[in-house]
Each structure stands twice: as structure tokens, then as C-alpha cells.
Write a protein that holds these residues in place. Sequence first.
Motif, mmCIF file in Angstrom:
data_model
loop_
_atom_site.group_PDB
_atom_site.id
_atom_site.type_symbol
_atom_site.label_atom_id
_atom_site.label_comp_id
_atom_site.label_asym_id
_atom_site.label_seq_id
_atom_site.Cartn_x
_atom_site.Cartn_y
_atom_site.Cartn_z
ATOM 1 N N ARG A 45 4.506 -5.101 -5.084
ATOM 2 C CA ARG A 45 4.815 -4.398 -6.333
ATOM 3 C C ARG A 45 4.900 -2.891 -6.081
ATOM 4 O O ARG A 45 5.763 -2.212 -6.632
ATOM 5 N N GLU A 53 0.184 -12.160 -12.218
ATOM 6 C CA GLU A 53 -0.506 -11.421 -13.273
ATOM 7 C C GLU A 53 -1.845 -10.882 -12.777
ATOM 8 O O GLU A 53 -2.229 -9.755 -13.125
ATOM 9 N N GLU A 81 6.105 3.768 -6.277
ATOM 10 C CA GLU A 81 4.846 4.176 -5.675
ATOM 11 C C GLU A 81 4.761 3.746 -4.217
ATOM 12 O O GLU A 81 3.687 3.477 -3.695
ATOM 13 N N LYS A 91 -6.001 1.696 -9.740
ATOM 14 C CA LYS A 91 -5.497 3.007 -10.164
ATOM 15 C C LYS A 91 -6.489 3.693 -11.094
ATOM 16 O O LYS A 91 -6.748 4.898 -10.973
ATOM 17 N N ILE A 92 -7.043 2.926 -12.026
ATOM 18 C CA ILE A 92 -8.018 3.491 -12.959
ATOM 19 C C ILE A 92 -9.252 4.006 -12.212
ATOM 20 O O ILE A 92 -9.823 5.042 -12.564
ATOM 21 N N ASN A 95 -1.167 -7.779 -10.758
ATOM 22 C CA ASN A 95 -0.857 -6.637 -11.630
ATOM 23 C C ASN A 95 -2.131 -6.066 -12.251
ATOM 24 O O ASN A 95 -2.324 -4.846 -12.313
ATOM 25 N N ASN A 96 -3.011 -6.959 -12.704
ATOM 26 C CA ASN A 96 -4.261 -6.512 -13.324
ATOM 27 C C ASN A 96 -5.130 -5.758 -12.316
ATOM 28 O O ASN A 96 -5.713 -4.710 -12.642
ATOM 29 N N GLU A 97 -5.223 -6.303 -11.097
ATOM 30 C CA GLU A 97 -6.066 -5.670 -10.091
ATOM 31 C C GLU A 97 -5.493 -4.338 -9.625
ATOM 32 O O GLU A 97 -6.241 -3.393 -9.334
ATOM 33 N N LEU A 98 -4.179 -4.235 -9.563
ATOM 34 C CA LEU A 98 -3.560 -2.969 -9.184
ATOM 35 C C LEU A 98 -3.860 -1.885 -10.214
ATOM 36 O O LEU A 98 -4.183 -0.744 -9.860
ATOM 37 N N GLU A 99 -3.795 -2.250 -11.480
ATOM 38 C CA GLU A 99 -4.100 -1.291 -12.533
ATOM 39 C C GLU A 99 -5.560 -0.850 -12.465
ATOM 40 O O GLU A 99 -5.875 0.326 -12.687
ATOM 41 N N ARG A 100 -6.455 -1.782 -12.147
ATOM 42 C CA ARG A 100 -7.875 -1.419 -12.019
ATOM 43 C C ARG A 100 -8.085 -0.455 -10.854
ATOM 44 O O ARG A 100 -8.878 0.485 -10.940
#
Length: 250
Positions: free
Chosen positions: A177, A138, A183, A148-149, A141-146
Motif C-alpha cells: 500500500r 482491511e 508514501e 502513522k498515529i 490498512n488499520n495497522e498502517l494507520e495505527r
Amino acid sequence: MLFSIRPFRRFTVCWAQLISHDWLRGCTRCVYLILILISAGCIDRHTSNQTPISSPECLSEQTKASCFYRKAPFAKRNSKLIIFAHGVFSTVASTWGDVESGNSWPALLKGDEQFESFDIYLMTYPSSCLTYGPSVHETANNELERLKIQGVFEQYKEIYFITHSMGGLVVKSLLTRLKHGEEEALLRQVRAVIFLGTPAQGVNIATLGKMVCLNPQVGDMKLAHLNLWLPVLEDSWTLLMEGRERVTLP
């Protein structure tokens, strides 16, 4: 006198029988483990200030969130990025040094002319023994989204990770992932990952630590033969590395 000694002897015998029971031995071991973790600094005794990264150069207004330690102005726009990922029961300060005072790994890179063309990013995520938090998967996943943002994969053509302990597992999970998703092309921008003390096959103390720690990250680091998640991660990582050998980087 005999009347007062016999009850005491009975009490002693009963207590000796009690401490011989396995459940009490288990509790005693747990107490010992807690004392070891405290003495080793693994348990954060100041949970209200878990991630002291309030450096004036950090572009994040949230002191407990991942952020850029250094980012070149828009006119320059560096195309290379170094990302630091800290370990379990740790913070940016306890792993890489006091960022705020300038006595840290990120500060050393910042002051080195050879790394002038690199921006620096600090991954910061909760990891405390006595506080419940996200699992390693988890967290990844959170760090990957950050990332990208923050537009990391859009701006940087060369990305380098420096990881310690559990941080290596976070980065492995993050990159696998990308491999399994749509991606995969983004992986071409990741040039290297440095692993410092990453428990690729788990660690013995995590098995006992799971008994006293609320953090699921501890369970994720149990020995591989006792862990369903870690072997899957390592198999995915091996496949990623084998595929990377067949890729020609630009």
C-alpha cells in the motif's frame, strides 16, 4: 416378531441411502473440520480474552490494540524498531509467548544487550474462526494507520518486521500500500521482513475452513488458483522487491 424387524430393516436401508447423499457427506466433513480446528487450538474457546497483552510496559491502555512493548524514554529515543505480527486464529501470547510473564520472543529481545538500541512494537488484531472480523487487506490498512498515529515512520529510520502465518500477508499488504500510494519514501525505512510459515500461495485447509469460519481472513488464504486477492498481492510484492533491488539504502 417379523412385524417388528421389517420396519427396522426399512429404517436401516433408508438411513444408508441418506448418508450416501453428497450434501450429508459435506456436512460430515464440516463437522470433522470443526473438531480438527478445536483440537488444534485454532478456534478460540475464550473469545472474551483474545489478546492477553496487558504487559505493564505496553503503552496502550487498550489490551486488544497494537502497542509498544518497549519504547525508550524521550531523552534516548531509539531510531530502530522491531515489529511483531501474529498469525491467523492467534494472539500475541499464542504466537510469540506470554508477554506478561516475560517468557516470549519480545522479552528475549528486550533482555539481549545486542538489541538495546531497538524499540519493540506488537501488532494486535482480531482473528478468530467463529467471530467476524476485518479481512487481511482491511487489517493491513488499520495497522498502517495505527503506525502513522504512533509516529513510527517519523521516529524510526530502521524498521524490521517479524511475522508468522497470516501476519506475513498483513505486512505484505501494508507495505505494498505504501508502494502504490504517495508514501513510497517510507519504504526506505523498512530494512527487512522475516516470514515464518507465511502462506504466500495459500493453504488447502483454508478452502474448507471458509465453509465453517465467519472470519473473511480465512478466505483470503485460499489457494492462489481459487483466490482473486492473493495472486494480486504476490504480484505487487514481487514488483516491490524488484524495485527495491535498484534502491540504495542510506
